[in-house]
Write an enzyme that holds these catalytic residues in place. Structure first.
Site, PDB file in Angstrom:
ATOM      1  N   ASP A  35       0.836  -1.200   0.000  1.00 55.57           N
ATOM      2  CA  ASP A  35       0.000   0.000   0.000  1.00 55.57           C
ATOM      3  C   ASP A  35       0.866   1.244   0.000  1.00 55.57           C
ATOM      4  O   ASP A  35       1.953   1.252   0.578  1.00 55.57           O
ATOM      5  CB  ASP A  35      -0.906  -0.011   1.237  1.00 55.57           C
ATOM      6  CG  ASP A  35      -2.062   0.957   1.131  1.00 55.57           C
ATOM      7  OD1 ASP A  35      -2.319   1.472   0.020  1.00 55.57           O
ATOM      8  OD2 ASP A  35      -2.717   1.215   2.156  1.00 55.57           O
ATOM      9  N   ASN A  83     -10.825  -3.345  -6.587  1.00 59.94           N
ATOM     10  CA  ASN A  83     -10.036  -2.321  -7.285  1.00 59.94           C
ATOM     11  C   ASN A  83     -10.571  -1.962  -8.661  1.00 59.94           C
ATOM     12  O   ASN A  83     -10.134  -0.963  -9.255  1.00 59.94           O
ATOM     13  CB  ASN A  83      -8.575  -2.758  -7.412  1.00 59.94           C
ATOM     14  CG  ASN A  83      -7.790  -2.657  -6.122  1.00 59.94           C
ATOM     15  OD1 ASN A  83      -6.787  -3.339  -5.952  1.00 59.94           O
ATOM     16  ND2 ASN A  83      -8.242  -1.832  -5.186  1.00 59.94           N
TER      17      ASN A  83
END
Length: 259
Positions: A35, A83
């Site tokens: 991330d 996503n």
């Protein structure tokens, strides 16, 4: 591990001593939630795809370092089933990046004896991306080194739904054949997960300071040790991995028991 620690970690920061790493206690399976690519790019006035491209360098280094220290399975969370909600330009860019990177890296991974596999609904990926991962699997499937597991179009809840559907199909087939369905146990359920042939992660690393699991390996991380770092993924290097491994080795894993 067949390489000396001073070779794997040649220039450690002053506060980090690689000799503290016990090669005999390296986690068998490390999972990583990568991330911070977007924030890393934003800090530099660039778009998110620029950050994702920079993140590839970190992936490359961590694969090599994890393999060198003796990690047997490395699972990286590349693209979640959620996503797809991101801007189309970013999604298309990511899918192309996955394909070109995999094709560019597979020969090197093969030379390092790394086996590449994917988990997730890869049948929903664009053909170019799907084919690149398929080629990597075909080329490396017989390798006996570290297994690199790429979680792409992956979601933990979806995985469990798919496992339950598979179990139900198997039970219906048994009934039609006049056999009793297999008893539902933790073990029988786990055999229908995408990770059926992979041990559960010993260590889960999350970068960029976030403190959530983001629908990643929900069943498998029941007793994983968590290490969260504020470092953004493109800045996560072998020394940050070493910090995580040392923290892991300092934990007392009880698996629910009292010691």
């Amino acid at each position: 591990m067949n390489k000396p620690l001073d070779y794997i970690f040649p220039n450690p920061p002053a506060d980090l001593d690689p000799t503290r790493l016990d090669p005999a206690a390296v986690p068998e399976h490390v999972a990583v939630i990568m991330d911070g690519n977007g924030r890393w790019a934003k800090e530099r006035g660039k778009n998110r795809l620029f950050g994702h491209k920079a993140g590839i360098d970190a992936v490359r280094e961590i694969i090599r370092c994890a393999s060198d220290v003796g990690v047997r399975y490395l699972t990286i969370y590349s693209f979640s089933s959620e996503n797809w909600k991101r801007p189309q330009e970013e999604v298309i860019g990511l899918m192309n990046l996955f394909a070109t990177t995999m094709l560019a890296e597979v020969d090197g991974l093969h030379e390092e004896h790394v086996r590449v596999m994917t988990i997730g609904r890869t049948d929903e990926l664009p053909k170019k991306t799907r084919d690149a991962f398929a080629k990597a699997w075909e080329k490396t499937k017989d390798n006996d080194g570290m297994t690199l597991v790429v979680a792409v179009n992956y979601g933990g809840r979806v995985e469990m739904l798919d496992a339950m559907r598979s179990l139900m199909d198997e039970a219906h087939a048994a009934v039609r054949a006049g056999r009793a369905p297999e008893e539902l146990t933790e073990e029988s359920f786990a055999r229908h997960l995408y990770t059926a042939d992979i041990p559960d992660p010993d260590l889960l690393i999350r970068t960029s300071g976030e403190m959530r699991v983001s629908n990643f390996l929900l069943w498998q991380i029941a007793y994983s040790e968590f290490v969260c770092t504020d470092v953004l993924w493109p800045d996560f290097d072998r020394y940050e991995l070493l910090r995580a491994l040392l923290e892991f080795q300092g934990r007392d894993r009880r698996f629910g028991a009292v010691k």
